[in-house]
Design a protein around this motif. Structure first.
Motif, PDB file in Angstrom:
ATOM      1  N   VAL A 162      -5.175  -2.583   0.130  1.00 56.47           N
ATOM      2  CA  VAL A 162      -4.592  -3.203   1.828  1.00 56.47           C
ATOM      3  C   VAL A 162      -5.210  -5.013   1.636  1.00 56.47           C
ATOM      4  N   ARG A 200     -10.232   6.307  -2.622  1.00 58.24           N
ATOM      5  CA  ARG A 200     -10.142   5.556  -1.446  1.00 58.24           C
ATOM      6  C   ARG A 200     -10.521   4.368  -2.036  1.00 58.24           C
ATOM      7  N   VAL A 259      -0.787   6.739   1.601  1.00 61.87           N
ATOM      8  CA  VAL A 259      -2.487   7.703   1.434  1.00 61.87           C
ATOM      9  C   VAL A 259      -2.250   8.702   2.011  1.00 61.87           C
ATOM     10  N   HIS A 286      -7.754   2.352  -1.941  1.00 65.04           N
ATOM     11  CA  HIS A 286      -6.481   1.215  -1.036  1.00 65.04           C
ATOM     12  C   HIS A 286      -7.312   0.567  -0.449  1.00 65.04           C
ATOM     13  N   ILE A 287      -8.686  -0.352  -1.150  1.00 64.56           N
ATOM     14  CA  ILE A 287      -9.272  -0.914   0.256  1.00 64.56           C
ATOM     15  C   ILE A 287      -9.106  -1.818  -0.087  1.00 64.56           C
ATOM     16  N   GLN A 344      -4.447  -5.497   7.892  1.00 65.97           N
ATOM     17  CA  GLN A 344      -4.688  -5.291   6.813  1.00 65.97           C
ATOM     18  C   GLN A 344      -2.991  -4.930   7.099  1.00 65.97           C
ATOM     19  N   PHE A 396      -7.421   5.939   5.693  1.00 65.01           N
ATOM     20  CA  PHE A 396      -8.431   6.091   4.228  1.00 65.01           C
ATOM     21  C   PHE A 396      -9.920   5.898   5.864  1.00 65.01           C
ATOM     22  N   TYR A 397      -9.769   4.489   6.242  1.00 61.86           N
ATOM     23  CA  TYR A 397     -10.611   3.980   6.887  1.00 61.86           C
ATOM     24  C   TYR A 397     -11.341   5.278   7.718  1.00 61.86           C
ATOM     25  N   PRO A 453       0.918  -1.141   0.256  1.00 64.56           N
ATOM     26  CA  PRO A 453      -0.080  -0.557  -0.172  1.00 64.56           C
ATOM     27  C   PRO A 453       0.284   0.978  -0.240  1.00 64.56           C
ATOM     28  N   ARG A 505      -0.431   6.336   8.075  1.00 67.14           N
ATOM     29  CA  ARG A 505      -0.442   6.131   7.289  1.00 67.14           C
ATOM     30  C   ARG A 505      -1.380   5.604   5.999  1.00 67.14           C
ATOM     31  N   GLU A 506      -1.638   4.492   5.858  1.00 65.68           N
ATOM     32  CA  GLU A 506      -1.349   3.661   5.147  1.00 65.68           C
ATOM     33  C   GLU A 506      -3.231   2.766   5.183  1.00 65.68           C
ATOM     34  N   LEU A 507      -3.572   2.965   6.326  1.00 66.97           N
ATOM     35  CA  LEU A 507      -5.018   2.828   6.948  1.00 66.97           C
ATOM     36  C   LEU A 507      -5.783   3.875   7.166  1.00 66.97           C
TER      37      LEU A 507
END
Lengths: 474, 474
Positions: free
Chosen positions: A215, A208, A101, A211-212, B191, B340-341, A98, B336-338
């Motif tokens: 990951v 996004r 983001v 991204h989902i 993840q 966006f959730y 990943p 940084r990587e998650l």
């Protein structure tokens, strides 16, 4: 001349009923490809209805791609047979670690045209009332006892009913899964479909989403769009077995997937029982002209369309309730294989939402919002049309959803225009930024995505002044 | 003789302060392995404290494995150096298609001894008050405006503070991630750690854990336990780089991982920066005797322990709020990587929970529950001890959590006893059913897992009568 019996129409508005009859004739081949329809005036006279009724029906047929309007000539039936698929193969992008983001940090800007929902319009009092009622009127056992993994049956019934009334979908509550937002539900879909999923997403599209899938270690292919929707020929060549779409109102282009393209998509899926389509109906409530587009789910005879929606666009992003409608076989599989997951939404919230919809408060809210958004859109477009930028502007996709596309003739790139707008206090995204991979901007028109929903009416004038300051020079 | 200055102890209870001082001396080698401690009476006299104080400290040291009691001899310091790891390799089970999952359907039974929380004890009024206060006193912008992906800062601060006070953990709110239940958070951990994760879980263990990893396509190894905790020698040989533990109160055996084993686990992790430990502290609030066991997280100097907890055991399974504490480097990676959730818990619920804890209502509730559970456990054990089954019964792991182990001498298998109990209206699980793979029941004692939390005190007598009817014959 087309002759229909309009006396059987129940509660359906007349224009919608007429649209349904003509669309059915086209689907079933009784009106063949390229056949010319009678003129609106002639048909109105023939059927004994008003011109407005026929105009409403025709514009819906055009919006959904059943019919095309040829200037100074009239209306012609479109060809609904799927096109043959030529085209070079596009392999799904290999799974990569990943990337960093860019989480949307609140920018220090005076005007935010990047969408988001109008939090001031949140029906706070009505929602708080529903919550209080759920707390005081539901039994403790209902609220804090064991919960159903798919979500509270009462809310699933209310949603099934809502989807029937407003989207014409015939859905059993057993097909509905409630979860804490669309992102969570996409995770569940990935786990439901199991190993071997390869997804295709629209390009340009919602960043996004990628991204989902990334990951979750799902290979992602980016499929270009044309003016009908996602290119099914390239989809077929990509090797993907899942496609994630926004067919009613593509984000960010605003495109409505045409009826022929819808059939092509269903045809693609039907060639392999392991192919599925996610239909993300994220802002169906906010079609501002004509009636909402019928969802793909309604046309799905093979059980290959997974319909998803949330209340984020209508009730605000803090409102973490989404739902999906699974085809019956997948719903069975969900209960069997993922039924160990507890529902991620509290029973209090679920029951409050059920009450909120049942009481009519939700529909009233959506209607009020739609009116507000329409007024806001008109005010903003009018301010742009009378601005100093006017001679260089064009507009697209303004009829549905809560964003439109603004074209600006410019020597600068979209990203440059975006940067200059931000310097003047306007956060706005260029269309270019939603593309994955190389995508050259063609011609001299740069497209900006105008998500106006969080703009206050009083801000419209100053915002357009700021855009003038940003963009007047070339 | 051990000499300590007990005057610096702030608010810590005296016995706990003494425990901390002795434990520190053992960890740092000032009290070497196998050294005999002074007698309780002599130490009490020497330090000028009561015998009860020394007894409290010693029993905590024993519970955590720092010290062992040798009958008629006294207390000896345990050897904390990790044992060398011999043992054959156990490959993680290959990833298999998810099996059909037996979702716990409500059985038609009169008495449910399978755990679940005491929903009648849910502090309904206090919780509803917190929800109403959040709705009326927080600003609309706070409740429905943009939300932080990790969860509302206010709740993360309250939790950091709570963990400091009640678990002795020194945690920054930036390390805390709030989510809709533990299952959701485990998905996020998978993840976060990315491709290549191979997990080891305890055998016997919590069956749904395996489901979660399986549907996420993570290879799972089942690692046997001994009387100290999970076998680190077999863990090392399994090739796993993640181990999911319940060290404070293993489910279902009730075992507390010993201090030496804790250091072995941390030593295992520290050999590779990509190894992580999930510490699932699911019922730490309900240690019924002695003070709660210090979490592994407190001993973690390398940032390799992920601490998770929920409010399911204390507030009911319908209460979908959990949280995890990430080591700082992983917390950065999460953002940084998650990042966006979106957070899966509504702001209203998060703020209501923050208020509920801040007001002291949560602590009062847990204390009340602990008293109730202790009384219920005593009543049930007494009823069993005076039943016709008494000569064949033994008990284990009754001091912590809300289940204990009941041993019954029997010629029948555990599963047979489980079946016969159900015929008499008692839902109860045999220990055997929590094992993965082959596990022969040894000797003539069959172990049942007694989760008494949803039993009403008035049901205790009839429930024990039903068990007599089920088990009296062999």
């Amino acid at each position: 001349m087309l002759t229909y019996d309009l006396s059987q129409r129940d509660d359906t508005p007349l224009y919608e009923y007429l649209y349904e009859l003509i669309a059915a004739d086209i689907r079933q081949g009784r009106l063949g490809a390229n056949k010319k329809l009678p003129s609106k005036r002639a048909l109105a006279k023939h059927l004994g209805v008003s011109l407005i009724t026929v105009e409403g029906a025709f514009s819906q047929l055009v919006a959904e791609g059943y019919v095309r309007a040829v200037e100074r000539k009239g209306y012609y039936v479109c060809d609904l047979t799927p096109a043959a698929a030529p085209v070079a193969a596009i392999a799904p992008a290999p799974v990569q670690a990943p990337e960093r983001v860019a989480v949307d940090k609140p920018l220090t800007c005076a005007f935010d045209l990047r969408g988001g929902s109008l939090s001031e319009a949140f029906p706070y009092d009505a929602w708080a009332r529903s919550l209080r009622e759920a707390l005081s009127q539901e039994s403790e056992a209902t609220l804090v006892g064991p919960q159903e993994p798919l979500g509270t049956l009462r809310l699933r019934r209310v949603l099934a009913n809502y989807l029937g009334e407003f989207r014409g979908m015939s859905v059993s509550p057993d097909q509905i899964v409630i979860g804490a937002g669309a992102q969570y539900l996409y995770n569940m879909i990935i786990q439901l479909l199991g190993a071997g999923v390869q997804v295709a997403i629209e390009n340009p599209g919602y960043p996004r989403l990628e991204h989902i899938y990334r990951v979750n270690r799902v290979p992602v292919a980016h499929i270009p769009m044309d003016d009908q929707g996602i290119r099914v020929d390239l989809l077929g060549a990509s090797g993907a077995n899942l496609v994630h779409l926004t067919p009613s109102h593509q984000f960010p282009t605003g495109l409505v997937t045409s009826a022929p393209r819808r059939y092509e998509l269903l045809s693609w899926a039907s060639q392999d029982g392991k192919r599925f389509i996610i239909e993300d109906d994220y802002d169906c409530e906010f079609r501002l002209a004509g009636k909402p587009i019928a969802p793909l789910q309604r046309l799905d005879a093979q059980g290959q369309v997974i319909y998803t929606n949330t209340f984020t666009k209508s009730l605000g992003s803090a409102f973490r309730i989404g739902y999906m409608v699974l085809p019956p076989a997948l719903a069975d599989r969900y209960e069997r294989e993922l039924g160990f997951y507890s529902c991620t939404v509290s029973a209090v919230d679920q029951l409050a939402l059920a009450r909120f919809i049942e009481s009519g408060a939700y529909e009233r809210h959506v209607n009020r919002m739609r009116t507000q958004y329409r007024a806001l859109r008109d005010q903003l477009m009018e301010a742009l049309r009378t601005s100093q930028l006017a001679p260089r502007l064009s507009f697209a996709a303004q009829d549905s959803g809560i964003h439109f596309l603004l074209g600006l003739r410019s020597f600068a790139s979209g990203e440059e225009l975006q940067r200059r707008a931000l310097e003047q206090g306007v956060a706005i995204s260029c269309l270019q930024s939603f593309y994955q991979g190389k995508h050259a901007e063609e011609g001299d028109v740069r497209w900006l995505v105008v998500g106006y929903s969080s703009l206050d009416p009083a801000q419209v004038g100053p915002c357009v002044r700021a855009l003038e300051a940003a963009w007047l020079e070339g």
